[in-house]
Every structure is written in C-alpha cells, then in structure tokens.
Design a protein around this motif. Structure first.
Motif, PDB file in Angstrom:
ATOM      1  N   LEU A  67     -10.806  35.291  40.907  1.00 45.44           N
ATOM      2  CA  LEU A  67     -10.309  34.334  41.910  1.00 45.44           C
ATOM      3  C   LEU A  67     -11.294  34.203  43.072  1.00 45.44           C
ATOM      4  O   LEU A  67     -11.550  33.104  43.563  1.00 45.44           O
ATOM      5  CB  LEU A  67      -8.930  34.772  42.432  1.00 45.44           C
ATOM      6  CG  LEU A  67      -7.761  34.637  41.442  1.00 45.44           C
ATOM      7  CD1 LEU A  67      -6.515  35.324  41.987  1.00 45.44           C
ATOM      8  CD2 LEU A  67      -7.439  33.175  41.130  1.00 45.44           C
ATOM      9  N   ILE A  68     -11.867  35.339  43.487  1.00 48.14           N
ATOM     10  CA  ILE A  68     -12.865  35.313  44.576  1.00 48.14           C
ATOM     11  C   ILE A  68     -14.078  34.489  44.136  1.00 48.14           C
ATOM     12  O   ILE A  68     -14.560  33.628  44.862  1.00 48.14           O
ATOM     13  CB  ILE A  68     -13.282  36.757  44.976  1.00 48.14           C
ATOM     14  CG1 ILE A  68     -12.125  37.472  45.691  1.00 48.14           C
ATOM     15  CG2 ILE A  68     -14.520  36.746  45.861  1.00 48.14           C
ATOM     16  CD1 ILE A  68     -12.286  38.978  45.820  1.00 48.14           C
ATOM     17  N   GLU A  69     -14.548  34.752  42.906  1.00 47.52           N
ATOM     18  CA  GLU A  69     -15.714  34.017  42.399  1.00 47.52           C
ATOM     19  C   GLU A  69     -15.437  32.524  42.272  1.00 47.52           C
ATOM     20  O   GLU A  69     -16.334  31.700  42.394  1.00 47.52           O
ATOM     21  CB  GLU A  69     -16.141  34.583  41.034  1.00 47.52           C
ATOM     22  CG  GLU A  69     -16.874  35.905  41.146  1.00 47.52           C
ATOM     23  CD  GLU A  69     -17.177  36.534  39.800  1.00 47.52           C
ATOM     24  OE1 GLU A  69     -16.883  35.925  38.758  1.00 47.52           O
ATOM     25  OE2 GLU A  69     -17.714  37.661  39.796  1.00 47.52           O
ATOM     26  N   GLN A  70     -14.182  32.164  42.028  1.00 46.36           N
ATOM     27  CA  GLN A  70     -13.806  30.752  41.883  1.00 46.36           C
ATOM     28  C   GLN A  70     -13.492  30.100  43.236  1.00 46.36           C
ATOM     29  O   GLN A  70     -13.060  28.959  43.300  1.00 46.36           O
ATOM     30  CB  GLN A  70     -12.585  30.610  40.947  1.00 46.36           C
ATOM     31  CG  GLN A  70     -12.834  31.032  39.508  1.00 46.36           C
ATOM     32  CD  GLN A  70     -13.974  30.275  38.842  1.00 46.36           C
ATOM     33  OE1 GLN A  70     -14.104  29.069  38.973  1.00 46.36           O
ATOM     34  NE2 GLN A  70     -14.825  31.001  38.135  1.00 46.36           N
ATOM     35  N   GLY A  71     -13.681  30.868  44.315  1.00 46.88           N
ATOM     36  CA  GLY A  71     -13.476  30.317  45.659  1.00 46.88           C
ATOM     37  C   GLY A  71     -12.030  30.322  46.120  1.00 46.88           C
ATOM     38  O   GLY A  71     -11.661  29.634  47.056  1.00 46.88           O
ATOM     39  N   SER A  72     -11.187  31.122  45.446  1.00 47.76           N
ATOM     40  CA  SER A  72      -9.768  31.203  45.852  1.00 47.76           C
ATOM     41  C   SER A  72      -9.460  32.558  46.480  1.00 47.76           C
ATOM     42  O   SER A  72      -8.600  33.299  45.988  1.00 47.76           O
ATOM     43  CB  SER A  72      -8.863  30.974  44.639  1.00 47.76           C
ATOM     44  OG  SER A  72      -9.109  29.717  44.071  1.00 47.76           O
ATOM     45  N   ALA A  73     -10.182  32.877  47.544  1.00 45.71           N
ATOM     46  CA  ALA A  73      -9.992  34.178  48.196  1.00 45.71           C
ATOM     47  C   ALA A  73      -8.572  34.335  48.736  1.00 45.71           C
ATOM     48  O   ALA A  73      -8.023  35.440  48.765  1.00 45.71           O
ATOM     49  CB  ALA A  73     -11.009  34.359  49.323  1.00 45.71           C
ATOM     50  N   ASP A  74      -7.954  33.223  49.152  1.00 46.28           N
ATOM     51  CA  ASP A  74      -6.582  33.305  49.682  1.00 46.28           C
ATOM     52  C   ASP A  74      -5.600  33.727  48.592  1.00 46.28           C
ATOM     53  O   ASP A  74      -4.713  34.551  48.825  1.00 46.28           O
ATOM     54  CB  ASP A  74      -6.161  31.970  50.311  1.00 46.28           C
ATOM     55  CG  ASP A  74      -6.347  30.784  49.370  1.00 46.28           C
ATOM     56  OD1 ASP A  74      -7.162  30.885  48.416  1.00 46.28           O
ATOM     57  OD2 ASP A  74      -5.691  29.756  49.576  1.00 46.28           O
ATOM     58  N   GLN A  75      -5.784  33.187  47.373  1.00 50.02           N
ATOM     59  CA  GLN A  75      -4.911  33.585  46.250  1.00 50.02           C
ATOM     60  C   GLN A  75      -5.150  35.035  45.867  1.00 50.02           C
ATOM     61  O   GLN A  75      -4.213  35.777  45.581  1.00 50.02           O
ATOM     62  CB  GLN A  75      -5.197  32.681  45.035  1.00 50.02           C
ATOM     63  CG  GLN A  75      -4.518  31.321  45.128  1.00 50.02           C
ATOM     64  CD  GLN A  75      -4.781  30.516  43.864  1.00 50.02           C
ATOM     65  OE1 GLN A  75      -5.902  30.115  43.594  1.00 50.02           O
ATOM     66  NE2 GLN A  75      -3.753  30.293  43.084  1.00 50.02           N
ATOM     67  N   ALA A  76      -6.426  35.426  45.856  1.00 50.18           N
ATOM     68  CA  ALA A  76      -6.760  36.817  45.525  1.00 50.18           C
ATOM     69  C   ALA A  76      -6.126  37.760  46.537  1.00 50.18           C
ATOM     70  O   ALA A  76      -5.594  38.813  46.182  1.00 50.18           O
ATOM     71  CB  ALA A  76      -8.280  36.990  45.514  1.00 50.18           C
ATOM     72  N   GLN A  77      -6.162  37.358  47.806  1.00 47.91           N
ATOM     73  CA  GLN A  77      -5.580  38.184  48.872  1.00 47.91           C
ATOM     74  C   GLN A  77      -4.076  38.375  48.649  1.00 47.91           C
ATOM     75  O   GLN A  77      -3.573  39.501  48.715  1.00 47.91           O
ATOM     76  CB  GLN A  77      -5.825  37.519  50.224  1.00 47.91           C
ATOM     77  CG  GLN A  77      -5.267  38.315  51.392  1.00 47.91           C
ATOM     78  CD  GLN A  77      -5.266  37.508  52.681  1.00 47.91           C
ATOM     79  OE1 GLN A  77      -6.178  36.749  52.936  1.00 47.91           O
ATOM     80  NE2 GLN A  77      -4.223  37.653  53.469  1.00 47.91           N
ATOM     81  N   LYS A  78      -3.373  37.276  48.370  1.00 50.96           N
ATOM     82  CA  LYS A  78      -1.919  37.372  48.130  1.00 50.96           C
ATOM     83  C   LYS A  78      -1.620  38.296  46.955  1.00 50.96           C
ATOM     84  O   LYS A  78      -0.727  39.147  47.012  1.00 50.96           O
ATOM     85  CB  LYS A  78      -1.345  35.970  47.844  1.00 50.96           C
ATOM     86  CG  LYS A  78      -1.093  35.169  49.105  1.00 50.96           C
ATOM     87  CD  LYS A  78      -0.590  33.770  48.771  1.00 50.96           C
ATOM     88  CE  LYS A  78      -0.782  32.826  49.947  1.00 50.96           C
ATOM     89  NZ  LYS A  78      -0.902  31.432  49.542  1.00 50.96           N
ATOM     90  N   LEU A 137      -3.436  40.767  45.739  1.00 52.24           N
ATOM     91  CA  LEU A 137      -3.725  42.169  46.048  1.00 52.24           C
ATOM     92  C   LEU A 137      -2.716  42.762  47.032  1.00 52.24           C
ATOM     93  O   LEU A 137      -2.352  43.930  46.924  1.00 52.24           O
ATOM     94  CB  LEU A 137      -5.150  42.305  46.603  1.00 52.24           C
ATOM     95  CG  LEU A 137      -6.266  42.000  45.590  1.00 52.24           C
ATOM     96  CD1 LEU A 137      -7.605  41.856  46.296  1.00 52.24           C
ATOM     97  CD2 LEU A 137      -6.358  43.075  44.516  1.00 52.24           C
ATOM     98  N   GLU A 138      -2.270  41.955  47.987  1.00 52.17           N
ATOM     99  CA  GLU A 138      -1.272  42.451  48.945  1.00 52.17           C
ATOM    100  C   GLU A 138       0.053  42.757  48.244  1.00 52.17           C
ATOM    101  O   GLU A 138       0.718  43.743  48.571  1.00 52.17           O
ATOM    102  CB  GLU A 138      -1.080  41.430  50.075  1.00 52.17           C
ATOM    103  CG  GLU A 138      -2.235  41.444  51.056  1.00 52.17           C
ATOM    104  CD  GLU A 138      -2.162  40.365  52.132  1.00 52.17           C
ATOM    105  OE1 GLU A 138      -2.904  40.493  53.118  1.00 52.17           O
ATOM    106  OE2 GLU A 138      -1.393  39.384  51.979  1.00 52.17           O
ATOM    107  N   GLN A 139       0.413  41.919  47.276  1.00 57.05           N
ATOM    108  CA  GLN A 139       1.631  42.194  46.495  1.00 57.05           C
ATOM    109  C   GLN A 139       1.441  43.442  45.638  1.00 57.05           C
ATOM    110  O   GLN A 139       2.331  44.281  45.507  1.00 57.05           O
ATOM    111  CB  GLN A 139       1.955  40.992  45.588  1.00 57.05           C
ATOM    112  CG  GLN A 139       2.537  39.814  46.360  1.00 57.05           C
ATOM    113  CD  GLN A 139       2.545  38.526  45.534  1.00 57.05           C
ATOM    114  OE1 GLN A 139       1.985  38.457  44.449  1.00 57.05           O
ATOM    115  NE2 GLN A 139       3.178  37.501  46.067  1.00 57.05           N
ATOM    116  N   ALA A 140       0.237  43.559  45.055  1.00 60.41           N
ATOM    117  CA  ALA A 140      -0.053  44.677  44.158  1.00 60.41           C
ATOM    118  C   ALA A 140       0.001  46.019  44.874  1.00 60.41           C
ATOM    119  O   ALA A 140       0.356  47.039  44.284  1.00 60.41           O
ATOM    120  CB  ALA A 140      -1.428  44.478  43.531  1.00 60.41           C
ATOM    121  N   GLN A 141      -0.318  46.016  46.170  1.00 57.85           N
ATOM    122  CA  GLN A 141      -0.304  47.270  46.938  1.00 57.85           C
ATOM    123  C   GLN A 141       1.047  47.989  46.862  1.00 57.85           C
ATOM    124  O   GLN A 141       1.114  49.199  46.947  1.00 57.85           O
ATOM    125  CB  GLN A 141      -0.636  46.980  48.407  1.00 57.85           C
ATOM    126  CG  GLN A 141      -2.121  46.782  48.651  1.00 57.85           C
ATOM    127  CD  GLN A 141      -2.407  46.553  50.121  1.00 57.85           C
ATOM    128  OE1 GLN A 141      -1.742  45.770  50.782  1.00 57.85           O
ATOM    129  NE2 GLN A 141      -3.404  47.229  50.655  1.00 57.85           N
TER     130      GLN A 141
END
Length: 214
Positions: free
Chosen positions: A42-53, A55-59
């Motif tokens: 997701l980060i590589e595809q330019g969707s850092a906001d989606q990746a952040q959500k 990972l925050e859920q995964a925590q």
C-alpha cells in the motif's frame, strides 16, 4: 513474507496480490507478516493513509504490535507527521533501516546535524544512503561533501533527482559540467526537472534578497 503473493505483485498483478493478502488477514488476524506485506504494498502504491489505518487496527490484534512500528512510522513520515514517526522509531532497535528512517525524518524537520549523526552510523552504505548523506550535506550548505556523495552513486543507479543535485553542487565551480548534469536530469524526468528547477530558482532569489538586505 508470502512468496507466491510477492511474485504476483512483482508481475504487476497488484490488485490480485492485495486481495489475497486481505483474505489471509481475515483468516489469520494475528499473523504479523501479512499486515507487514500488505502495508508495504500500500505504501509503494502511494496509499500511506490506508496502510496506516490497517496497521493501527492490527496493533490491537497481533501478539507483538511493536513489530508493526517501523512500517507505521514510514506511514506517518509519508503523511508529514514527523513527530509521530520519530516517537515510534525511538521505540525500536537501531538497525540500518531504522537509522535511515530517523535520519530522513530529522532532515525533514530541519535538524540536519541530528540527521547526519544517524546517517553516519548506518553500516551498509548503498546508493539510498549515499543520496541521503548528499541531501544532508547539501542542507548544511556543504556543496563539496554533497557532490562527493552523489558522485559515489553508480551511474546506472542515479535518478533524475541525483543528476539535478549534482548540477546544483557543481554550478558555481564548473557551469558547463553542471549544465550537462541538468540535461541528464531533464532527459530522465522532464516533469521532475521543471518542478525542481522552479524550486531552486525561488530559493536562490530568496537567498540573494537576504544578502542584499545585509
């Protein structure tokens, strides 16, 4: 990392790879690896906001949430939330990846000395690190050191940005050489070249005005 999915992703079947990882996460919500792999894509595809959500859920779901910290720090960094990024990076061991990200973040915060201190402790120096060191030296006004760093990058690994900054660092002492570097940057990525040149011209004007006022 799931190699089968990685192969799909590398073949350009991005959506397929992402859907398969989402399925795997649904099946095993406690598996850290799937979150890391998906957030990296997701980060590589330019969707850092989606990746952040993600990972925050995964925590709240995985047994060792700290294993997600590096990727989450990269998400914060990419969205300009540098203090949050540093806060996470400070909680994880200083391996080369973490040191690189810390140096990058301090550079963005305008703390070049700190950025340099972290960058100089990276053990494995590749072209990414050389470029970062060049950027840090340049931010400190040390054009000669910056130029040496950019020149250390093998020619086949140099980007339009590296050629452009080689132009910037050699402009005062060798205009002809600098023009050649600028031309290379222009050939590689004309859009980047025009954007960078506009920024550079604005900065030079600002510095000249400051000098005149003195």
């Amino acid at each position: 990392m799931n190699n089968k999915i990685e192969k799909l992703y590398n073949e350009g079947k991005v959506n397929q790879a992402i859907h398969l990882l989402i399925k795997k996460i649904d099946e095993k919500p406690q598996n850290v690896e799937n979150y890391l792999q998906l957030s990296t894509y997701l980060i590589e595809q330019g969707s850092a906001d989606q990746a952040q959500k993600l990972l925050e859920q995964a925590q709240h779901l995985v047994k060792k949430p700290r294993e997600l910290s590096y990727n989450l720090a990269v998400c914060y960094y990419m969205q300009g939330d540098f203090d949050k990024a540093l806060n996470l990076l400070d909680q994880i061991p200083n391996d080369d990846l973490t040191l690189y990200q810390k140096a990058l973040t301090y550079l963005k915060l305008g703390q070049s000395q700190k950025a340099l201190a972290y960058a100089l402790t990276i053990k494995k120096i590749d072209e990414r690190v050389q470029e970062l060191l060049g950027d840090i030296w340049l931010s400190m006004g040390e054009a000669k050191q910056a130029e040496q760093m950019y020149l250390a990058i093998p020619e086949d690994k140099r980007t339009a940005k590296v050629y452009f900054l080689l132009g910037v660092t050699t402009l005062e002492k060798d205009r002809d050489h600098a023009e050649k570097y600028f031309d290379q940057a222009k050939q590689m990525d004309i859009k980047y070249y025009h954007h960078a040149m506009n920024q550079y011209v604005s900065i030079m004007k600002m510095l000249n005005n400051k000098e005149k006022k003195k």
